[in-house]
Scaffold this motif. Structure first.
Motif, PDB file in Angstrom:
ATOM      1  N   MET A  82       0.837  -1.253  -0.071  1.00 25.10           N
ATOM      2  CA  MET A  82      -0.111   0.002  -0.072  1.00 25.10           C
ATOM      3  C   MET A  82       0.923   1.315  -0.029  1.00 25.10           C
ATOM      4  SD  MET A  82      -2.930  -0.945  -0.272  1.00 25.10           S
ATOM      5  CE  MET A  82      -3.806   0.733  -0.233  1.00 25.10           C
ATOM      6  N   LEU A  83       1.937   1.239   0.833  1.00 25.24           N
ATOM      7  CA  LEU A  83       2.988   2.540   0.972  1.00 25.24           C
ATOM      8  C   LEU A  83       3.392   2.623  -0.436  1.00 25.24           C
ATOM      9  CD1 LEU A  83       4.814   2.116   4.071  1.00 25.24           C
ATOM     10  CD2 LEU A  83       3.297   3.610   3.718  1.00 25.24           C
ATOM     11  N   LEU A  85       2.251   1.654  -3.409  1.00 24.76           N
ATOM     12  CA  LEU A  85       1.141   2.274  -4.449  1.00 24.76           C
ATOM     13  C   LEU A  85       1.063   3.603  -4.132  1.00 24.76           C
ATOM     14  CD1 LEU A  85      -0.859   1.522  -6.419  1.00 24.76           C
ATOM     15  CD2 LEU A  85      -2.603   1.089  -4.510  1.00 24.76           C
ATOM     16  N   ARG A  86       0.927   4.163  -2.833  1.00 19.36           N
ATOM     17  CA  ARG A  86       0.713   5.491  -2.675  1.00 19.36           C
ATOM     18  C   ARG A  86       1.783   6.459  -3.133  1.00 19.36           C
ATOM     19  NH1 ARG A  86      -1.457   4.106   3.285  1.00 19.36           N
ATOM     20  NH2 ARG A  86      -3.510   3.673   2.827  1.00 19.36           N
ATOM     21  N   ALA A  87       3.058   5.859  -2.835  1.00 15.58           N
ATOM     22  CA  ALA A  87       4.130   6.624  -3.584  1.00 15.58           C
ATOM     23  C   ALA A  87       4.101   6.767  -5.069  1.00 15.58           C
ATOM     24  CB  ALA A  87       5.417   5.939  -3.085  1.00 15.58           C
ATOM     25  N   LYS A  89       1.573   6.775  -6.991  1.00 15.47           N
ATOM     26  CA  LYS A  89       0.419   7.475  -7.180  1.00 15.47           C
ATOM     27  C   LYS A  89       0.754   8.973  -7.209  1.00 15.47           C
ATOM     28  CE  LYS A  89      -3.778   4.639  -6.655  1.00 15.47           C
ATOM     29  NZ  LYS A  89      -5.096   4.344  -5.538  1.00 15.47           N
ATOM     30  N   LYS A  90       1.533   9.376  -6.094  1.00 13.68           N
ATOM     31  CA  LYS A  90       2.000  10.662  -5.809  1.00 13.68           C
ATOM     32  C   LYS A  90       3.031  11.169  -6.907  1.00 13.68           C
ATOM     33  CE  LYS A  90       1.053  11.212  -0.874  1.00 13.68           C
ATOM     34  NZ  LYS A  90       1.795  11.333   0.550  1.00 13.68           N
TER      35      LYS A  90
END
Length: 101
Positions: A82-83, A85-87, A89-90
């Motif tokens: 999840m981390l 994936l978030r990175a 996306k950012k």
């Protein structure tokens, strides 16, 4: 073993895993014969290995403790995914913003 098996009980899985361990069949042959995915059979073999290892320990782990450890490992892997994936996306949002300027 019978080809038309609809429900794989622990007893049937054990029989198949033993055949694989004894070299009477392979995971890929079993996969084709019983219309199972290779990963499904591999999972059964890995579960069997973990169970054997635990049963041969001087002080076997409680099954609940084993599942607890497995759950914690999976939760950790999920958190890391999840981390990441978030990175990503950012990063993509920043790249898109730069392209828009």
């Amino acid at each position: 073993m019978h080809d038309g098996i609809k429900r794989w009980t622990a007893k049937r899985k054990t029989a198949l895993v033993i055949e694989i361990i004894q070299g009477k069949t392979t995971e890929s042959e079993a996969s084709r014969s019983f219309d199972l995915t290779p990963s499904e059979i591999e999972g059964w073999v890995e579960d069997a290995k973990r169970g054997m290892e635990n049963s041969l320990r001087a002080n076997p782990l409680d099954i609940r403790e084993q599942y607890g450890k497995q759950l914690r490992d999976l939760q950790e892997a999920y958190g890391e995914a999840m981390l990441e994936l978030r990175a990503r996306k950012k990063r993509q949002a920043l790249l898109d913003a730069q392209d828009g300027n």
